[in-house]
Scaffold this motif. Structure first.
Motif, PDB file in Angstrom:
ATOM      1  N   ALA A 106       0.663   3.061  14.993  1.00  0.00           N
ATOM      2  CA  ALA A 106       0.812   1.827  15.777  1.00  0.00           C
ATOM      3  C   ALA A 106       1.697   0.811  15.060  1.00  0.00           C
ATOM      4  CB  ALA A 106      -0.561   1.225  16.065  1.00  0.00           C
ATOM      5  N   GLU A 107       2.517   1.279  14.128  1.00  0.00           N
ATOM      6  CA  GLU A 107       3.343   0.359  13.333  1.00  0.00           C
ATOM      7  C   GLU A 107       4.263  -0.491  14.199  1.00  0.00           C
ATOM      8  OE1 GLU A 107       1.848   3.605  10.883  1.00  0.00           O
ATOM      9  OE2 GLU A 107       3.118   3.660  12.684  1.00  0.00           O
TER      10      GLU A 107
ATOM     11  N   ALA B 271       0.383 -15.060   8.750  1.00  0.00           N
ATOM     12  CA  ALA B 271       0.256 -16.064   7.693  1.00  0.00           C
ATOM     13  C   ALA B 271      -0.199 -15.446   6.373  1.00  0.00           C
ATOM     14  CB  ALA B 271      -0.742 -17.140   8.130  1.00  0.00           C
ATOM     15  N   ILE B 272      -0.704 -14.217   6.440  1.00  0.00           N
ATOM     16  CA  ILE B 272      -1.181 -13.496   5.258  1.00  0.00           C
ATOM     17  C   ILE B 272      -0.377 -12.202   5.146  1.00  0.00           C
ATOM     18  CG2 ILE B 272      -3.183 -12.388   4.171  1.00  0.00           C
ATOM     19  CD1 ILE B 272      -4.965 -14.205   5.844  1.00  0.00           C
ATOM     20  N   PRO B 273       0.097 -11.836   3.968  1.00  0.00           N
ATOM     21  CA  PRO B 273       0.825 -10.570   3.817  1.00  0.00           C
ATOM     22  C   PRO B 273      -0.010  -9.382   4.296  1.00  0.00           C
ATOM     23  CG  PRO B 273       1.051 -11.902   1.840  1.00  0.00           C
ATOM     24  CD  PRO B 273       0.030 -12.596   2.697  1.00  0.00           C
ATOM     25  N   LEU B 274       0.661  -8.477   5.002  1.00  0.00           N
ATOM     26  CA  LEU B 274       0.031  -7.249   5.474  1.00  0.00           C
ATOM     27  C   LEU B 274       0.498  -6.100   4.591  1.00  0.00           C
ATOM     28  CD1 LEU B 274       0.537  -7.608   9.347  1.00  0.00           C
ATOM     29  CD2 LEU B 274      -1.392  -8.398   7.952  1.00  0.00           C
ATOM     30  N   ALA B 275      -0.447  -5.272   4.152  1.00  0.00           N
ATOM     31  CA  ALA B 275      -0.125  -4.128   3.300  1.00  0.00           C
ATOM     32  C   ALA B 275      -0.288  -2.830   4.080  1.00  0.00           C
ATOM     33  CB  ALA B 275      -1.018  -4.105   2.065  1.00  0.00           C
ATOM     34  N   ALA B 276       0.670  -1.939   3.934  1.00  0.00           N
ATOM     35  CA  ALA B 276       0.599  -0.616   4.554  1.00  0.00           C
ATOM     36  C   ALA B 276      -0.068   0.356   3.591  1.00  0.00           C
ATOM     37  CB  ALA B 276       2.003  -0.122   4.890  1.00  0.00           C
ATOM     38  N   ASP B 277      -1.109   1.023   4.073  1.00  0.00           N
ATOM     39  CA  ASP B 277      -1.756   2.076   3.296  1.00  0.00           C
ATOM     40  C   ASP B 277      -1.619   3.390   4.055  1.00  0.00           C
ATOM     41  OD1 ASP B 277      -3.284   3.782   1.785  1.00  0.00           O
ATOM     42  OD2 ASP B 277      -5.133   2.635   1.914  1.00  0.00           O
ATOM     43  N   GLU B 278      -2.441   3.605   5.063  1.00  0.00           N
ATOM     44  CA  GLU B 278      -2.326   4.821   5.863  1.00  0.00           C
ATOM     45  C   GLU B 278      -0.961   4.939   6.546  1.00  0.00           C
ATOM     46  OE1 GLU B 278      -6.823   3.970   5.802  1.00  0.00           O
ATOM     47  OE2 GLU B 278      -4.945   2.832   5.759  1.00  0.00           O
ATOM     48  N   SER B 279      -0.283   3.828   6.755  1.00  0.00           N
ATOM     49  CA  SER B 279       1.051   3.847   7.365  1.00  0.00           C
ATOM     50  C   SER B 279       2.151   4.204   6.381  1.00  0.00           C
ATOM     51  CB  SER B 279       1.363   2.474   7.991  1.00  0.00           C
ATOM     52  OG  SER B 279       0.588   2.256   9.152  1.00  0.00           O
ATOM     53  N   ALA B 280       1.827   4.359   5.121  1.00  0.00           N
ATOM     54  CA  ALA B 280       2.837   4.645   4.096  1.00  0.00           C
ATOM     55  C   ALA B 280       2.343   5.769   3.211  1.00  0.00           C
ATOM     56  CB  ALA B 280       3.130   3.398   3.277  1.00  0.00           C
ATOM     57  N   LEU B 281       2.574   7.004   3.652  1.00  0.00           N
ATOM     58  CA  LEU B 281       2.077   8.154   2.894  1.00  0.00           C
ATOM     59  C   LEU B 281       3.038   8.571   1.793  1.00  0.00           C
ATOM     60  CD1 LEU B 281       0.715  10.343   5.837  1.00  0.00           C
ATOM     61  CD2 LEU B 281      -0.507   8.625   4.482  1.00  0.00           C
TER      62      LEU B 281
ATOM     63  N   LEU C 146       8.634   0.502   7.185  1.00  0.00           N
ATOM     64  CA  LEU C 146       7.710  -0.615   6.965  1.00  0.00           C
ATOM     65  C   LEU C 146       8.407  -1.966   7.078  1.00  0.00           C
ATOM     66  CD1 LEU C 146       5.805   0.749   3.826  1.00  0.00           C
ATOM     67  CD2 LEU C 146       5.252   1.119   6.243  1.00  0.00           C
ATOM     68  N   VAL C 147       9.701  -1.986   6.888  1.00  0.00           N
ATOM     69  CA  VAL C 147      10.453  -3.242   6.850  1.00  0.00           C
ATOM     70  C   VAL C 147      10.357  -3.962   8.194  1.00  0.00           C
ATOM     71  CG1 VAL C 147      12.727  -4.281   6.524  1.00  0.00           C
ATOM     72  CG2 VAL C 147      12.025  -2.333   5.108  1.00  0.00           C
ATOM     73  N   GLY C 148      10.036  -5.257   8.136  1.00  0.00           N
ATOM     74  CA  GLY C 148       9.874  -6.041   9.347  1.00  0.00           C
ATOM     75  C   GLY C 148       8.508  -5.913   9.983  1.00  0.00           C
TER      76      GLY C 148
ATOM     77  N   ALA D  55      10.869   0.533  -2.391  1.00  0.00           N
ATOM     78  CA  ALA D  55      10.209  -0.617  -1.783  1.00  0.00           C
ATOM     79  C   ALA D  55      10.799  -1.920  -2.303  1.00  0.00           C
ATOM     80  CB  ALA D  55       8.707  -0.565  -2.052  1.00  0.00           C
ATOM     81  N   ARG D  56      10.989  -2.001  -3.593  1.00  0.00           N
ATOM     82  CA  ARG D  56      11.588  -3.200  -4.187  1.00  0.00           C
ATOM     83  C   ARG D  56      13.001  -3.416  -3.635  1.00  0.00           C
ATOM     84  NH1 ARG D  56       9.186  -4.872  -9.019  1.00  0.00           N
ATOM     85  NH2 ARG D  56       6.952  -5.040  -8.597  1.00  0.00           N
TER      86      ARG D  56
END
Length: 336
Positions: free
Chosen positions: A210-211, A220-230, A238-240, A265-266
């Protein structure tokens, strides 16, 4: 230079049941790989990725099906072509790091380009439970500087959980992990509530797949990808959508790919986090090397086990430290 492959499955009981969105864990089945060339040894531990069906039986099947290629494998880059991302490749990759470190008579972190390592502030995780129980758990993490709270997708209850922890520990950094428990229709309400409670990170609120729902979504809070970033292949997407990527060696298939993900990522302007499946110190040690590059560190896996390996990583003052003797040092050379 070839090596022989051996492996075993170890069951490590948890000190108490651990609940997240959709799962309750009571034990962790870990695959331990050893590679030897007759003089030197390398070890690695894989916990797999439970939500992909990547568990001990599947890891063992992969190892045995690829035994000849693994034993003939001459580089960690070549290994990335032999095994897919996941727990089996993680265990072999980390064993290859330690084997190479032993052969070259240097610590593994020097092979990774580090002159020395530093202790890292790590999160300590609270499994989903009744709010008062989680508040007590937060108070029991006396030295913690950062706490991660597992959510279950029930907004009212999740807010009560976080509020109880925040009231118990107004001093700590707090992140929450939804483990795919929310839909886009509830995300704004979750973010607003978490913002009021001074939450600094929301991990994987939506399900993998569902990305695109996060396109043009402002949080307003950073979102982190876990299951979306294998693996490395997922990073560009993930960008945007996310601001942080949570790198786990069991997902991506080892320290080799994890370091590549951090670099990419950096380059793309994403923050970098290191996480873990529940494992022993043998799994934390290579992740600790990756953690030297990360803004957020979540390496508390051994704290959930009834018993860790000895020697093991050390926790104190809210930090994790990995002594040289745990993994990746020349001390693993066999006696002549």
């Amino acid at each position: 230079m070839g090596q022989s492959l051996a492996y075993r499955v170890e069951r490590h009981a948890l000190a108490a049941p651990f609940r997240i969105s959709g799962y309750v864990f009571e034990a962790s089945d870990l695959v331990v790989v050893e590679l030897t060339d007759g003089t030197h040894r390398g070890r690695g531990e894989g916990g797999g990725v439970y939500y992909l069906g990547d568990e001990a039986p599947q890891m063992i099947e992969q190892l045995e099906a690829n035994r000849v290629a693994i034993e003939a494998c001459e580089s960690r880059e070549e290994l990335r072509q032999i095994l897919p991302p996941g727990g089996a490749r993680n265990a072999v990759d980390c064993a290859m790091w330690e084997l190479e470190a032993s052969r070259q008579n240097v610590p593994a972190y020097k092979l990774a380009g580090f002159d020395a390592l530093k202790p890292l502030v790590t999160t300590f995780t609270l499994g989903a439970d009744e709010p008062e129980i989680m508040a007590e758990g937060a108070r029991n993490y006396v030295g913690a500087r950062a706490i991660k709270i597992k959510l279950t997708g029930s907004l009212e209850l999740d807010v009560a959980r976080v509020r109880a922890v925040r009231e118990a520990r107004p001093d700590v950094w707090i992140g929450v992990d939804a483990n795919q428990g929310y839909g886009i229709q509830d995300l704004n309400a979750l973010i607003q509530a978490m913002d009021r409670l001074k939450v600094s990170l929301i991990e994987q609120p939506l399900r993998r797949g569902a990305e695109a729902d996060l396109d043009r979504f402002n949080s307003a809070i950073p979102l982190a990808a876990d299951e979306s970033a294998l693996s490395l292949d997922d990073v560009a997407g993930l960008v945007g959508r996310f601001q942080v990527v949570n790198i786990k060696l069991d997902k991506c298939g080892g320290l080799t790919e994890a370091l590549l993900i951090a670099k990419e990522a950096r380059r793309l302007g994403l923050g970098v986090m290191v996480g873990n499946m529940v494992g022993t110190s043998l799994a934390m040690a290579p992740a600790f090397i990756l953690g030297q590059l990360c803004e957020i560190v979540d390496l508390d896996g051994p704290t959930f086990l009834k018993e860790d390996r000895v020697p093991g990583v050390e926790y104190g003052d809210g930090r994790i430290w990995c002594p040289d003797e745990v993994w990746g040092t020349p001390s693993t050379v066999f006696a002549a």
